[in-house]
Design a protein around this motif. Structure first.
Motif, short mmCIF file in Angstrom:
data_model
loop_
_atom_site.label_atom_id
_atom_site.label_comp_id
_atom_site.label_asym_id
_atom_site.label_seq_id
_atom_site.Cartn_x
_atom_site.Cartn_y
_atom_site.Cartn_z
N ILE A 3 10.27 -5.80 2.93
CA ILE A 3 8.99 -5.10 3.02
C ILE A 3 8.38 -5.11 1.62
CG2 ILE A 3 7.77 -2.99 3.61
CD1 ILE A 3 9.14 -4.30 5.98
N LEU A 5 5.23 -4.25 -0.97
CA LEU A 5 4.07 -3.41 -1.23
C LEU A 5 3.25 -4.06 -2.33
CD1 LEU A 5 5.74 0.13 -1.24
CD2 LEU A 5 4.29 -0.84 0.54
N ASP A 39 0.28 -2.33 6.94
CA ASP A 39 -0.78 -1.40 6.56
C ASP A 39 -1.65 -2.03 5.49
OD1 ASP A 39 -2.22 0.99 6.71
OD2 ASP A 39 -1.04 1.94 5.13
N LYS A 81 0.90 -3.33 2.71
CA LYS A 81 2.31 -3.28 3.09
C LYS A 81 2.57 -4.40 4.09
CE LYS A 81 5.89 0.02 4.53
NZ LYS A 81 6.15 1.41 4.99
N ASP A 83 5.54 -6.91 6.12
CA ASP A 83 6.90 -7.27 6.54
C ASP A 83 7.03 -8.79 6.39
OD1 ASP A 83 9.24 -7.87 7.86
OD2 ASP A 83 8.86 -6.57 9.58
N THR A 289 9.12 -4.24 -3.78
CA THR A 289 9.77 -3.97 -2.50
C THR A 289 9.84 -2.46 -2.30
OG1 THR A 289 11.95 -4.01 -3.53
CG2 THR A 289 11.12 -6.08 -2.61
N THR A 290 9.96 -2.05 -1.03
CA THR A 290 10.03 -0.62 -0.76
C THR A 290 11.29 -0.01 -1.38
OG1 THR A 290 11.07 -1.13 1.36
CG2 THR A 290 8.70 -0.72 1.36
#
Length: 294
Positions: A3, A5, A39, A81, A83, A289-290
Protein backbone atom coordinates in the motif's frame (compact mmCIF):
# COMPACT_ATOMS: atom_id res chain seq x y z
CA UNK A 1 1.39 -6.43 -2.50
CA UNK A 2 2.09 -3.00 -0.97
CA UNK A 3 0.00 0.00 0.00
CA UNK A 4 1.66 3.20 -1.20
CA UNK A 5 0.81 6.67 0.09
CA UNK A 6 1.69 9.61 -2.15
CA UNK A 7 1.71 13.28 -1.17
CA UNK A 8 2.14 15.62 -4.13
CA UNK A 9 2.26 19.37 -3.43
CA UNK A 10 2.78 22.07 -6.06
CA UNK A 11 3.00 25.72 -5.02
CA UNK A 12 3.11 28.78 -7.29
CA UNK A 13 4.16 32.18 -5.91
CA UNK A 14 3.59 35.59 -7.52
CA UNK A 15 4.98 39.06 -6.85
CA UNK A 16 1.46 40.48 -6.65
CA UNK A 17 -2.08 39.21 -6.74
CA UNK A 18 -2.84 37.94 -10.27
CA UNK A 19 -6.05 36.71 -11.82
CA UNK A 20 -5.88 32.91 -11.87
CA UNK A 21 -6.95 31.07 -15.01
CA UNK A 22 -7.83 27.44 -15.67
CA UNK A 23 -5.35 24.80 -14.47
CA UNK A 24 -5.28 21.17 -15.58
CA UNK A 25 -4.10 18.44 -13.23
CA UNK A 26 -3.07 14.83 -13.92
CA UNK A 27 -2.42 13.17 -10.57
CA UNK A 28 -5.12 10.52 -10.10
CA UNK A 29 -3.56 7.07 -10.75
CA UNK A 30 -5.02 4.70 -13.32
CA UNK A 31 -6.85 1.64 -11.98
CA UNK A 32 -5.64 -1.71 -13.28
CA UNK A 33 -5.06 -5.31 -12.23
CA UNK A 34 -1.68 -4.40 -10.72
CA UNK A 35 -2.63 -1.13 -9.02
CA UNK A 36 -5.93 -0.21 -7.39
CA UNK A 37 -6.76 3.31 -6.29
CA UNK A 38 -8.02 3.21 -2.70
CA UNK A 39 -8.34 6.93 -2.02
CA UNK A 40 -7.60 10.26 -3.66
CA UNK A 41 -8.03 13.78 -2.30
CA UNK A 42 -7.35 17.16 -3.90
CA UNK A 43 -7.03 20.34 -1.87
CA UNK A 44 -6.57 23.65 -3.70
CA UNK A 45 -5.79 27.05 -2.16
CA UNK A 46 -7.33 29.52 -2.84
CA UNK A 47 -10.61 27.68 -3.20
CA UNK A 48 -11.54 27.10 -6.86
CA UNK A 49 -14.89 28.10 -8.30
CA UNK A 50 -15.20 24.72 -10.02
CA UNK A 51 -13.37 21.40 -10.28
CA UNK A 52 -14.42 19.35 -13.31
CA UNK A 53 -13.23 15.81 -13.95
CA UNK A 54 -13.00 14.17 -17.38
CA UNK A 55 -11.24 11.39 -19.27
CA UNK A 56 -8.88 12.49 -22.03
CA UNK A 57 -8.34 10.72 -25.35
CA UNK A 58 -6.09 8.14 -23.64
CA UNK A 59 -8.51 7.44 -20.79
CA UNK A 60 -6.47 9.40 -18.23
CA UNK A 61 -8.31 11.14 -15.39
CA UNK A 62 -7.92 14.89 -15.78
CA UNK A 63 -9.10 17.62 -13.41
CA UNK A 64 -9.85 21.06 -14.84
CA UNK A 65 -9.75 23.64 -12.06
CA UNK A 66 -11.37 27.06 -12.51
CA UNK A 67 -10.91 30.18 -10.36
CA UNK A 68 -12.86 33.40 -9.88
CA UNK A 69 -10.35 35.30 -7.74
CA UNK A 70 -6.96 37.02 -7.63
CA UNK A 71 -4.13 35.68 -5.50
CA UNK A 72 -0.36 35.90 -5.03
CA UNK A 73 -0.28 32.24 -4.05
CA UNK A 74 -1.63 29.00 -5.53
CA UNK A 75 -1.25 25.57 -3.96
CA UNK A 76 -2.35 22.09 -5.07
CA UNK A 77 -2.07 19.18 -2.63
CA UNK A 78 -2.94 15.61 -3.63
CA UNK A 79 -2.98 12.70 -1.19
CA UNK A 80 -3.15 9.31 -2.88
CA UNK A 81 -3.49 5.78 -1.51
CA UNK A 82 -2.79 2.91 -3.91
CA UNK A 83 -2.83 -0.87 -3.57
CA UNK A 84 0.16 -1.95 -5.67
CA UNK A 85 1.02 -5.46 -6.85
CA UNK A 86 4.68 -5.53 -7.93
CA UNK A 87 5.98 -7.50 -10.87
CA UNK A 88 9.66 -7.90 -10.14
CA UNK A 89 10.51 -9.29 -13.56
CA UNK A 90 8.52 -9.29 -16.78
CA UNK A 91 6.86 -12.49 -17.85
CA UNK A 92 7.76 -12.36 -21.54
CA UNK A 93 5.11 -14.74 -22.84
CA UNK A 94 5.57 -13.61 -26.38
CA UNK A 95 3.44 -14.86 -29.25
CA UNK A 96 5.24 -17.12 -31.69
CA UNK A 97 5.39 -14.60 -34.53
CA UNK A 98 7.06 -12.00 -32.29
CA UNK A 99 9.54 -14.10 -30.30
CA UNK A 100 12.37 -12.87 -32.50
CA UNK A 101 13.01 -9.31 -33.63
CA UNK A 102 12.37 -7.81 -36.13
CA UNK A 103 8.72 -8.78 -36.48
CA UNK A 104 5.49 -7.16 -37.68
CA UNK A 105 2.41 -6.53 -35.57
CA UNK A 106 -0.56 -8.55 -36.77
CA UNK A 107 -3.37 -7.00 -38.78
CA UNK A 108 -5.88 -6.90 -35.89
CA UNK A 109 -3.49 -4.81 -33.72
CA UNK A 110 -1.42 -2.85 -36.22
CA UNK A 111 -3.96 -0.03 -36.93
CA UNK A 112 -4.38 0.72 -33.22
CA UNK A 113 -0.65 0.59 -32.54
CA UNK A 114 0.35 2.68 -35.58
CA UNK A 115 0.38 6.08 -33.78
CA UNK A 116 2.76 4.62 -31.18
CA UNK A 117 5.15 3.28 -33.82
CA UNK A 118 5.39 6.58 -35.69
CA UNK A 119 8.59 8.50 -34.94
CA UNK A 120 8.21 11.82 -33.13
CA UNK A 121 11.60 13.39 -33.88
CA UNK A 122 13.41 13.73 -37.19
CA UNK A 123 16.99 12.46 -37.25
CA UNK A 124 18.68 13.80 -40.40
CA UNK A 125 22.16 12.86 -39.10
CA UNK A 126 20.92 9.54 -37.62
CA UNK A 127 22.55 10.06 -34.21
CA UNK A 128 20.07 7.58 -32.80
CA UNK A 129 20.85 4.93 -35.38
CA UNK A 130 24.59 5.27 -34.88
CA UNK A 131 24.12 4.92 -31.12
CA UNK A 132 21.99 1.77 -31.57
CA UNK A 133 24.69 0.32 -33.80
CA UNK A 134 27.13 0.37 -30.87
CA UNK A 135 25.24 -2.41 -29.09
CA UNK A 136 22.67 -3.82 -31.55
CA UNK A 137 23.37 -5.22 -35.00
CA UNK A 138 20.38 -3.97 -36.94
CA UNK A 139 18.88 -6.38 -39.43
CA UNK A 140 19.95 -9.51 -37.55
CA UNK A 141 17.38 -11.59 -35.69
CA UNK A 142 17.56 -11.60 -31.90
CA UNK A 143 15.21 -12.60 -29.13
CA UNK A 144 12.68 -9.79 -28.71
CA UNK A 145 12.97 -9.71 -24.92
CA UNK A 146 16.74 -9.51 -25.17
CA UNK A 147 16.56 -6.55 -27.55
CA UNK A 148 14.33 -4.58 -25.18
CA UNK A 149 16.32 -5.47 -22.05
CA UNK A 150 19.56 -4.47 -23.81
CA UNK A 151 18.07 -1.13 -24.85
CA UNK A 152 16.85 -0.39 -21.31
CA UNK A 153 20.23 -1.29 -19.81
CA UNK A 154 22.15 0.75 -22.39
CA UNK A 155 20.38 3.92 -21.20
CA UNK A 156 20.48 3.05 -17.50
CA UNK A 157 24.20 2.24 -17.56
CA UNK A 158 25.40 4.69 -20.18
CA UNK A 159 23.90 8.04 -19.12
CA UNK A 160 24.05 10.25 -16.03
CA UNK A 161 20.89 11.43 -14.33
CA UNK A 162 20.39 15.21 -14.38
CA UNK A 163 17.28 16.48 -12.63
CA UNK A 164 15.82 19.44 -14.51
CA UNK A 165 12.91 21.54 -13.28
CA UNK A 166 12.43 23.31 -16.61
CA UNK A 167 9.40 22.10 -18.59
CA UNK A 168 9.68 20.02 -21.72
CA UNK A 169 12.06 17.28 -22.79
CA UNK A 170 15.36 17.08 -24.60
CA UNK A 171 15.48 15.62 -28.08
CA UNK A 172 17.13 12.19 -28.28
CA UNK A 173 20.02 13.78 -30.19
CA UNK A 174 20.62 16.24 -27.33
CA UNK A 175 20.52 13.47 -24.74
CA UNK A 176 22.97 11.41 -26.80
CA UNK A 177 25.29 14.39 -27.16
CA UNK A 178 25.15 15.41 -23.48
CA UNK A 179 25.19 11.82 -22.18
CA UNK A 180 22.86 12.92 -19.39
CA UNK A 181 19.25 13.87 -18.87
CA UNK A 182 16.17 13.69 -16.68
CA UNK A 183 13.78 10.75 -16.39
CA UNK A 184 11.60 12.40 -19.07
CA UNK A 185 14.59 12.63 -21.42
CA UNK A 186 15.54 8.97 -20.89
CA UNK A 187 11.93 7.86 -21.44
CA UNK A 188 11.80 9.83 -24.71
CA UNK A 189 15.15 8.38 -25.82
CA UNK A 190 13.95 4.84 -25.22
CA UNK A 191 10.59 5.47 -26.89
CA UNK A 192 12.22 6.92 -29.98
CA UNK A 193 14.79 4.12 -30.13
CA UNK A 194 12.11 1.46 -29.74
CA UNK A 195 9.98 3.06 -32.46
CA UNK A 196 12.96 3.16 -34.79
CA UNK A 197 13.18 -0.61 -34.30
CA UNK A 198 9.49 -1.05 -35.17
CA UNK A 199 8.06 -1.31 -31.65
CA UNK A 200 4.96 0.52 -30.42
CA UNK A 201 5.95 2.64 -27.41
CA UNK A 202 4.21 5.20 -25.23
CA UNK A 203 5.12 7.71 -22.52
CA UNK A 204 4.13 7.21 -18.86
CA UNK A 205 4.06 9.77 -16.08
CA UNK A 206 3.52 8.94 -12.43
CA UNK A 207 5.44 8.30 -9.23
CA UNK A 208 8.24 6.03 -8.04
CA UNK A 209 8.69 4.57 -4.58
CA UNK A 210 12.26 4.98 -3.27
CA UNK A 211 12.79 2.83 -0.14
CA UNK A 212 15.59 5.07 1.14
CA UNK A 213 13.11 7.94 1.43
CA UNK A 214 10.55 5.92 3.38
CA UNK A 215 9.92 6.93 6.98
CA UNK A 216 7.42 8.37 9.47
CA UNK A 217 7.70 11.96 8.17
CA UNK A 218 6.81 13.49 4.82
CA UNK A 219 10.04 14.50 3.07
CA UNK A 220 9.98 17.35 0.58
CA UNK A 221 11.99 17.75 -2.59
CA UNK A 222 10.86 14.73 -4.56
CA UNK A 223 9.33 14.97 -8.02
CA UNK A 224 7.06 13.14 -10.41
CA UNK A 225 8.62 10.37 -12.48
CA UNK A 226 8.49 9.31 -16.13
CA UNK A 227 9.15 6.05 -17.96
CA UNK A 228 7.69 4.17 -20.93
CA UNK A 229 5.72 1.12 -22.02
CA UNK A 230 6.43 -1.01 -25.09
CA UNK A 231 3.85 -3.27 -26.65
CA UNK A 232 4.94 -6.90 -26.91
CA UNK A 233 2.46 -9.35 -28.49
CA UNK A 234 1.46 -11.89 -25.85
CA UNK A 235 2.68 -9.72 -22.96
CA UNK A 236 0.86 -6.48 -23.79
CA UNK A 237 2.20 -3.12 -22.65
CA UNK A 238 5.40 -3.84 -20.70
CA UNK A 239 6.93 -1.19 -18.42
CA UNK A 240 10.53 -0.06 -18.92
CA UNK A 241 12.15 2.56 -16.68
CA UNK A 242 15.53 3.35 -18.27
CA UNK A 243 16.38 5.87 -15.53
CA UNK A 244 16.54 3.13 -12.91
CA UNK A 245 16.97 0.04 -15.07
CA UNK A 246 13.57 -1.31 -13.99
CA UNK A 247 11.68 -3.76 -16.20
CA UNK A 248 8.15 -4.38 -15.00
CA UNK A 249 6.09 -2.24 -12.65
CA UNK A 250 8.14 -2.63 -9.47
CA UNK A 251 7.87 0.59 -7.38
CA UNK A 252 6.17 2.44 -10.28
CA UNK A 253 2.75 4.07 -9.90
CA UNK A 254 1.12 4.92 -13.24
CA UNK A 255 -0.88 8.13 -13.48
CA UNK A 256 -1.15 8.90 -17.20
CA UNK A 257 -0.19 7.38 -20.54
CA UNK A 258 0.32 9.35 -23.75
CA UNK A 259 1.78 9.17 -27.23
CA UNK A 260 4.17 12.09 -26.55
CA UNK A 261 5.22 13.77 -23.25
CA UNK A 262 3.41 17.06 -23.93
CA UNK A 263 0.11 15.15 -23.62
CA UNK A 264 0.87 14.04 -20.06
CA UNK A 265 2.01 17.13 -18.16
CA UNK A 266 1.14 16.64 -14.45
CA UNK A 267 0.01 20.25 -13.92
CA UNK A 268 -0.21 23.38 -16.02
CA UNK A 269 -2.35 26.50 -16.17
CA UNK A 270 -2.55 30.20 -16.82
CA UNK A 271 -2.86 33.57 -15.13
CA UNK A 272 -3.39 37.17 -16.21
CA UNK A 273 -0.22 39.16 -15.54
CA UNK A 274 3.37 39.58 -16.70
CA UNK A 275 6.29 37.17 -16.67
CA UNK A 276 7.88 39.34 -13.97
CA UNK A 277 4.97 38.46 -11.67
CA UNK A 278 6.24 34.88 -11.38
CA UNK A 279 8.37 34.26 -8.29
CA UNK A 280 8.71 30.53 -8.80
CA UNK A 281 7.17 27.10 -8.45
CA UNK A 282 7.97 24.45 -5.84
CA UNK A 283 7.11 20.76 -6.22
CA UNK A 284 7.31 18.25 -3.38
CA UNK A 285 6.49 14.58 -3.97
CA UNK A 286 6.84 11.90 -1.33
CA UNK A 287 5.93 8.23 -1.71
CA UNK A 288 5.91 5.89 1.28
CA UNK A 289 4.37 2.66 2.49
CA UNK A 290 1.67 2.50 5.14
CA UNK A 291 4.03 0.50 7.36
CA UNK A 292 6.30 3.54 7.49
CA UNK A 293 3.46 5.55 9.05
CA UNK A 294 2.25 2.93 11.54
Amino acid sequence: MAIFLVRHVTTYRYRRAVRLGRHQLMARPRDSFDQRLIDFSLDVTPAPSEVRWLHDVFGNCVAQVEFACDSDYLRFECIIKVDHTPENAPDFRIEAHAKDHPFAYQDDEAPDLAPYVQRWFSHPEDHLGRWLDTFLVRGTRRRTGQVLMTLNEAISDGFAYDRRTAPGTQSPSTTLERRKGSCRDFAVLMIEAARSLGFAARFITGYIYVPDRDGPAWLGGGATHAWCQIYVPGSGWVEFDPTNGIVGNRDLIRVAVARVPSQAVPLFGSYWGTREDELGMDVDVNVKTTSALS
